[in-house]
Design a protein around this motif. Structure first.
Motif, PDB file in Angstrom:
ATOM      1  N   LYS A   1       0.894  -1.158   0.000  1.00  7.05           N
ATOM      2  CA  LYS A   1       0.000   0.000   0.000  1.00  7.05           C
ATOM      3  C   LYS A   1       0.926   1.198   0.000  1.00  7.05           C
ATOM      4  O   LYS A   1       1.929   1.222   0.728  1.00  7.05           O
ATOM      5  CB  LYS A   1      -0.871   0.055   1.252  1.00  7.05           C
ATOM      6  CG  LYS A   1      -2.127  -0.747   1.175  1.00  7.05           C
ATOM      7  CD  LYS A   1      -2.982  -0.461   2.397  1.00  7.05           C
ATOM      8  CE  LYS A   1      -4.130  -1.446   2.458  1.00  7.05           C
ATOM      9  NZ  LYS A   1      -4.876  -1.303   3.708  1.00  7.05           N
ATOM     10  N   VAL A   2       0.590   2.190  -0.817  1.00  9.39           N
ATOM     11  CA  VAL A   2       1.409   3.390  -0.913  1.00  9.39           C
ATOM     12  C   VAL A   2       0.484   4.563  -1.215  1.00  9.39           C
ATOM     13  O   VAL A   2      -0.540   4.391  -1.879  1.00  9.39           O
ATOM     14  CB  VAL A   2       2.518   3.218  -1.979  1.00  9.39           C
ATOM     15  CG1 VAL A   2       1.945   3.019  -3.361  1.00  9.39           C
ATOM     16  CG2 VAL A   2       3.510   4.351  -1.939  1.00  9.39           C
ATOM     17  N   SER A   3       0.835   5.730  -0.697  1.00 12.48           N
ATOM     18  CA  SER A   3       0.032   6.936  -0.918  1.00 12.48           C
ATOM     19  C   SER A   3       0.904   7.989  -1.596  1.00 12.48           C
ATOM     20  O   SER A   3       1.395   8.908  -0.941  1.00 12.48           O
ATOM     21  CB  SER A   3      -0.508   7.464   0.410  1.00 12.48           C
ATOM     22  OG  SER A   3      -1.271   6.486   1.057  1.00 12.48           O
ATOM     23  N   PRO A   4       1.111   7.874  -2.905  1.00 21.49           N
ATOM     24  CA  PRO A   4       2.038   8.780  -3.575  1.00 21.49           C
ATOM     25  C   PRO A   4       1.510  10.200  -3.788  1.00 21.49           C
ATOM     26  O   PRO A   4       2.286  11.140  -3.885  1.00 21.49           O
ATOM     27  CB  PRO A   4       2.296   8.098  -4.911  1.00 21.49           C
ATOM     28  CG  PRO A   4       1.085   7.277  -5.155  1.00 21.49           C
ATOM     29  CD  PRO A   4       0.582   6.865  -3.802  1.00 21.49           C
ATOM     30  N   VAL A   5       0.192  10.369  -3.860  1.00 26.92           N
ATOM     31  CA  VAL A   5      -0.369  11.686  -4.168  1.00 26.92           C
ATOM     32  C   VAL A   5      -1.542  11.990  -3.234  1.00 26.92           C
ATOM     33  O   VAL A   5      -2.466  11.187  -3.105  1.00 26.92           O
ATOM     34  CB  VAL A   5      -0.861  11.734  -5.639  1.00 26.92           C
ATOM     35  CG1 VAL A   5      -1.427  13.103  -5.968  1.00 26.92           C
ATOM     36  CG2 VAL A   5       0.265  11.399  -6.602  1.00 26.92           C
TER      37      VAL A   5
END
Length: 157
Positions: free
Chosen positions: A60-64
């Motif tokens: 899981k990643v929150s780039p923006v």
């Protein structure tokens, strides 16, 4: 589809074995990813397992804007102590092919990343890369370069 290429090299004051052990473990990715991206490995993964071709890793990643995304990569190629390749199978990119190369040099290891990526949506994707994504990708690798230096020290060759 427009493909973008980013090539970065960093010399590390550590042994080849130490570099391989650190960078081939998915659990170390969060240590070298900007904290605001909220990077979490979500795979059911045995941290002691050796990397192998076909290994699937999920994140899981929150780039923006803090929006969480699911990302799945596959380790497609591995030559122990020399290189490995991760490719996106599911995630935000139309293409993600990331090669990690390691070479012993006097006093340490030369690490080279070669990334090929593409953004979906044609002209809108090209504009998005020019305005935001390209800068964000470079920023992630700049953070990583500093984090690696903080972890392993400065290469003095």
């Amino acid at each position: 589809m427009k493909t973008y290429v980013l090539k970065l090299t960093q010399n590390l004051p550590i042994s080849l074995d130490e570099a391989w052990d650190f960078f081939s473990s998915p659990h170390n990715l969060a240590r070298i990813t900007p904290p605001e991206m909220n990077f979490i490995v979500t795979s059911v993964y045995n941290g002691d397992a050796k990397m192998y071709p076909g290994m699937i890793i999920t994140y899981k990643v929150s780039p923006v804007l803090g929006i969480p995304l699911r990302w799945m990569t596959e380790i497609t190629h591995v030559q122990e102590g020399k290189y490995f390749v991760d490719e996106q199978r599911f995630g935000p990119y139309a293409l993600w092919h990331h090669q990690h190369h390691f070479k012993e040099i006097p006093g340490g290891v030369e690490m080279t990343d070669l990334l090929h990526y593409a953004i979906p949506f044609g002209p809108i994707g090209r504009l998005t890369n020019a305005v935001m994504v390209g800068k964000k990708v470079r920023k992630v690798f700049e953070f990583r370069k500093k984090a690696v230096k903080d972890i392993f020290g400065v290469y003095k060759g």
